[in-house]
Design an enzyme around this catalytic site. Structure first.
Site, PDB file in Angstrom:
ATOM      1  N   ASP A   7       0.857  -1.167   0.000  1.00 12.71           N
ATOM      2  CA  ASP A   7       0.000   0.000   0.000  1.00 12.71           C
ATOM      3  C   ASP A   7       0.909   1.238   0.000  1.00 12.71           C
ATOM      4  OD1 ASP A   7      -2.253   1.749   0.582  1.00 12.71           O
ATOM      5  OD2 ASP A   7      -1.562   1.731   2.671  1.00 12.71           O
ATOM      6  N   LEU A   8       0.356   2.413  -0.291  1.00 11.17           N
ATOM      7  CA  LEU A   8       1.168   3.638  -0.300  1.00 11.17           C
ATOM      8  C   LEU A   8       0.944   4.463   0.975  1.00 11.17           C
ATOM      9  CD1 LEU A   8       0.790   4.655  -4.079  1.00 11.17           C
ATOM     10  CD2 LEU A   8       2.708   3.468  -2.971  1.00 11.17           C
ATOM     11  N   ASP A   9      -0.261   5.083   1.107  1.00  4.18           N
ATOM     12  CA  ASP A   9      -0.516   5.982   2.243  1.00  4.18           C
ATOM     13  C   ASP A   9      -0.407   5.246   3.585  1.00  4.18           C
ATOM     14  OD1 ASP A   9      -1.149   8.342   0.754  1.00  4.18           O
ATOM     15  OD2 ASP A   9      -3.163   7.551   0.367  1.00  4.18           O
ATOM     16  N   TRP A  19      -3.851  11.275   3.782  1.00  2.00           N
ATOM     17  CA  TRP A  19      -3.663  10.492   2.566  1.00  2.00           C
ATOM     18  C   TRP A  19      -3.191  11.428   1.456  1.00  2.00           C
ATOM     19  CZ3 TRP A  19      -9.246   8.268   3.200  1.00  2.00           C
ATOM     20  CH2 TRP A  19      -9.238   7.280   4.190  1.00  2.00           C
ATOM     21  N   ARG A  67      -5.629   2.436  -3.317  1.00  2.26           N
ATOM     22  CA  ARG A  67      -6.984   2.777  -3.761  1.00  2.26           C
ATOM     23  C   ARG A  67      -7.227   4.281  -3.679  1.00  2.26           C
ATOM     24  NH1 ARG A  67     -10.571  -0.710   0.345  1.00  2.26           N
ATOM     25  NH2 ARG A  67     -12.215   0.620  -0.475  1.00  2.26           N
ATOM     26  N   LYS A  97      -9.478  -3.699  -2.895  1.00  2.00           N
ATOM     27  CA  LYS A  97      -8.173  -4.229  -3.331  1.00  2.00           C
ATOM     28  C   LYS A  97      -8.256  -5.656  -3.875  1.00  2.00           C
ATOM     29  CE  LYS A  97      -5.239  -0.852  -1.201  1.00  2.00           C
ATOM     30  NZ  LYS A  97      -4.032  -0.499  -0.424  1.00  2.00           N
TER      31      LYS A  97
HETATM   32 MG   LIG Z   1      -2.871   3.041   3.543  1.00  2.00          MG
END
Ligand SMILES: [Mg+2]
Length: 151
Positions: A7-9, A19, A67, A97
């Site tokens: 995941d990123l954030d 975010w 997302r 996801k």
């Molecule tokens: Mg996240």
């Protein structure tokens, strides 16, 4: 494990306490800090670059699964942090996801049981874990210690 999905954030970065889709592009580097146009500091967690390098050295597949509602902004951040180069595949768009992982599976033709996924949200961990992926909850950003059991 053969495929490492992040995941990123709040897994790879903290986007000014929120975010990335709540930031205000454009982004600029100032005194070693990446800032958005309001001056909020967007930072990678300390171990991120080392982890990505290590995985590539070991010929693992590295994937981003986010997302976010602002895929272009997430892509800008990957570029600004110069970590874009480490990802074999990026699945960045709003959706459960489950969709991201179906596409990852279709791309690499590797069973879910060979994938490990790191994310800070329980809903994602629950859904993706249900596919048979090893889904690991991230409390305060990814770090070496969390990776170790899967390398
Ligand atoms: Mg996240």
């Amino acid at each position: 494990m053969r495929i490492f999905v992040f995941d990123l954030d709040f897994t790879l970065w903290d986007a000014g306490g929120g975010w990335c889709d709540t930031t205000n592009p454009p982004y600029t580097w100032e005194n070693g800090r990446l800032l958005d146009s309001c001056g909020d500091w967007i930072r990678l967690y300390d171990d991120v670059i080392d982890i990505l390098k290590e995985l590539k050295e070991q010929n693992k597949h590295v994937v981003a699964a986010s997302r976010t509602y602002q895929p272009g902004w997430a892509q800008d951040l990957l570029h600004m942090f110069d970590i874009d180069q480490y990802f074999d595949l990026k699945e960045i768009y709003p959706s459960s996801k489950i969709k991201h992982f179906r596409r990852i599976q279709n791309h690499f033709k590797v069973p879910y049981s060979k994938m490990v996924f790191f994310d800070d949200e329980h809903r994602n961990i629950h859904e993706v874990g249900g596919l048979g992926v090893r889904a690991v909850y991230v409390n305060d950003g990814i770090n070496h210690r969390m990776l170790r059991p899967y390398i």
